[in-house]
Every structure is written in structure tokens, then in C-alpha cells.
Design an enzyme around this catalytic site. Structure first.
Site, short mmCIF file in Angstrom:
data_model
loop_
_atom_site.label_atom_id
_atom_site.label_comp_id
_atom_site.label_asym_id
_atom_site.label_seq_id
_atom_site.Cartn_x
_atom_site.Cartn_y
_atom_site.Cartn_z
N ILE A 24 16.64 54.03 17.20
CA ILE A 24 17.97 54.87 16.87
C ILE A 24 17.41 55.84 15.75
O ILE A 24 15.90 55.33 14.75
CB ILE A 24 19.33 54.04 16.13
CG1 ILE A 24 19.50 53.19 17.72
CG2 ILE A 24 20.18 54.50 16.04
CD1 ILE A 24 20.18 51.84 16.86
N PHE A 25 17.69 56.96 15.78
CA PHE A 25 17.88 58.56 15.02
C PHE A 25 18.53 58.90 13.93
O PHE A 25 19.51 58.71 13.99
CB PHE A 25 17.01 59.40 15.45
CG PHE A 25 16.70 60.46 14.71
CD1 PHE A 25 15.00 59.97 14.02
CD2 PHE A 25 17.16 61.63 14.32
CE1 PHE A 25 14.18 61.65 12.71
CE2 PHE A 25 17.10 62.50 13.35
CZ PHE A 25 15.13 62.23 12.78
N TYR A 27 19.77 60.05 10.35
CA TYR A 27 19.72 62.11 9.67
C TYR A 27 20.40 61.77 9.08
O TYR A 27 20.89 62.81 7.87
CB TYR A 27 19.96 62.42 10.72
CG TYR A 27 21.08 62.64 11.59
CD1 TYR A 27 22.34 63.85 11.12
CD2 TYR A 27 21.61 62.08 13.13
CE1 TYR A 27 23.27 63.27 11.86
CE2 TYR A 27 21.90 62.15 13.35
CZ TYR A 27 23.18 62.70 12.74
OH TYR A 27 24.12 63.23 14.44
N GLY A 28 22.42 60.65 8.57
CA GLY A 28 23.48 60.47 7.89
C GLY A 28 23.28 59.34 7.07
O GLY A 28 22.17 58.79 6.71
N SER A 29 23.84 59.27 7.99
CA SER A 29 25.03 57.95 6.58
C SER A 29 24.22 56.07 7.14
O SER A 29 24.28 55.47 6.90
CB SER A 29 26.12 57.19 7.04
OG SER A 29 26.78 57.06 8.66
N GLU A 102 29.72 54.51 15.72
CA GLU A 102 29.47 56.67 16.17
C GLU A 102 30.47 57.04 16.83
O GLU A 102 30.78 58.40 16.74
CB GLU A 102 27.99 56.31 16.41
CG GLU A 102 27.38 56.26 15.83
CD GLU A 102 26.89 57.18 14.60
OE1 GLU A 102 27.33 58.14 14.31
OE2 GLU A 102 27.05 56.55 13.10
#
Length: 201
Positions: A24-25, A27-29, A102
Site C-alpha cells: 500500500i502506498f 502519501y498523506g494520513s 479510504e
């Protein structure tokens, strides 16, 4: 999305899973609050996408009267973030948690993409959550001034949009990632927040 819609979305998505480990990538929270059982983490890049405060939030990080903003992956460019590997034995328990988080508000399209390591090597395929430009909550076209204003003052039940921004900046730095654009945005938001609340505080 309803619980049933999320389950159907996840089941359909997993039918296209590439061979190999599941990553899993973030980039935020997901960097500073993954809330998942993780077996490995690595700094990684993805190509063809960049992180942007382009998802409007009228709940969580804002209100209907003052919507906030959170990050999404918009088309073009490169994004550097953190890749999490989920052990195969944990996939069935952890991915529904991820989907509930998400895919709660809507606005994201999950896809698979290659992960690029520090040496330029591909080391796996990851789930990324890209922005749906056709969604009502897509805010990629707002001005920089409006973006700064929303991030500086919007707040909801999960906290402020500014807190989301500053936590992201701090977490990226902890992993040795210095995103010039987001850090510059942080400076502008801090200044705007001080102008809005500084005297009252």
C-alpha cells in the site's frame, strides 16, 4: 459508500491483483496514522501521479459551511512516499479496514501501480488511491489562495485541515522526504492561520 458497496468494490478490485507481495502506498494520513498491521515499510516513488490537496471534505476535516481539504493523487508527475507491505496472512483482515477508511467519503479510485526504490528499481506493485476528477468533491481547480484559506481555517470532527497538512509534512520529513511544494504550502497556511486566529488567541 455503503458497507455493501465497499465490500463489492474491494472484491472487484482484488480480482486484478498482480502477482507478488501486496503493498500500500501512503502519501498523506496513512503515513502518520496507518492503523494497519504492517510487515515492512520502505520509502518509494510512484510515477504518473502527484499528491495534491484536491479532495474537498465537508465532514471530518471540514463542515458543509466551511469545507476542508485533504490529499489525493492527481494525474502527472512523481510522488515520493512510504510503501507498506501487508503479510499475506493479514490481507483479508486489513484491506477491509483500509477500504472503510479510504472509500468512506468517495472521491478516490483505487488502482495498482509500480513502486520504485531509491536505486530506481521496481520492487513491487502497490494499491494507490487516486482522485476521481469527475467526483463532486474534486477540488483540483481551486486557486492557490482559496486552497490556503481552506487549509488555514477549516475544521471538522477529525480535526483541522491545517493539522492534516502539518502532520503530513512532519511525517514525510521523518522518512527523509522533503516535498518542496507541500512545505511551501505549509508556510503559507501557517501565516494565514496566524492572521485569522493569532490576535484572538
Amino acid at each position: 459508500m455503503s458497507d455493501e458497496q465497499r465490500r463489492t468494490s474491494l472484491d472487484t478490485f482484488m480480482k486484478s491483483r498482480p502477482a507478488g507481495d501486496l503493498w500500500i502506498f501512503a502519501y498523506g494520513s496513512l503515513i502518520w496514522n496507518p492503523a494497519l498491521r504492517i510487515s515492512e515499510r520502505r520509502v518509494a516513488e510512484i510515477h504518473g501521479w502527484h499528491q495534491s490537496f484536491c479532495l474537498s471534505m465537508s465532514v471530518g476535516r471540514g463542515t458543509p459551511g466551511q469545507p476542508g481539504l485533504v490529499l489525493g493523487l492527481d494525474r502527472g508527475g512523481v510522488c515520493k512516499g512510504v510503501a507498506y507491505r501487508i503479510d499475506e496472512r493479514d490481507v483479508s483482515s486489513e484491506l477491509p479496514i483500509l477500504w472503510s477508511r479510504e472509500m468512506l467519503v468517495g472521491g478516490y479510485n483505487p488502482i495498482w501501480t509500480d513502486l520504485i526504490g531509491d536505486g530506481g528499481e521496481k520492487f513491487g506493485a502497490a494499491i494507490i488511491f487516486t482522485i476521481d476528477q469527475g467526483h463532486d468533491n474534486y477540488a483540483g481547480g481551486i486557486s492557490l489562495q482559496e486552497k490556503v484559506r481552506r487549509l488555514a481555517i477549516a475544521e471538522g470532527s477529525w480535526g483541522s485541515s491545517a493539522d492534516y497538512l502539518f502532520r503530513t509534512i512532519g511525517s514525510l520529513r521523518e522518512h527523509g522526504i522533503h516535498d518542496v511544494e507541500i512545505e511551501h504550502l505549509g508556510v503559507m497556511v501557517a501565516s494565514a492561520a496566524f492572521e485569522a486566529f493569532g490576535e484572538a488567541a
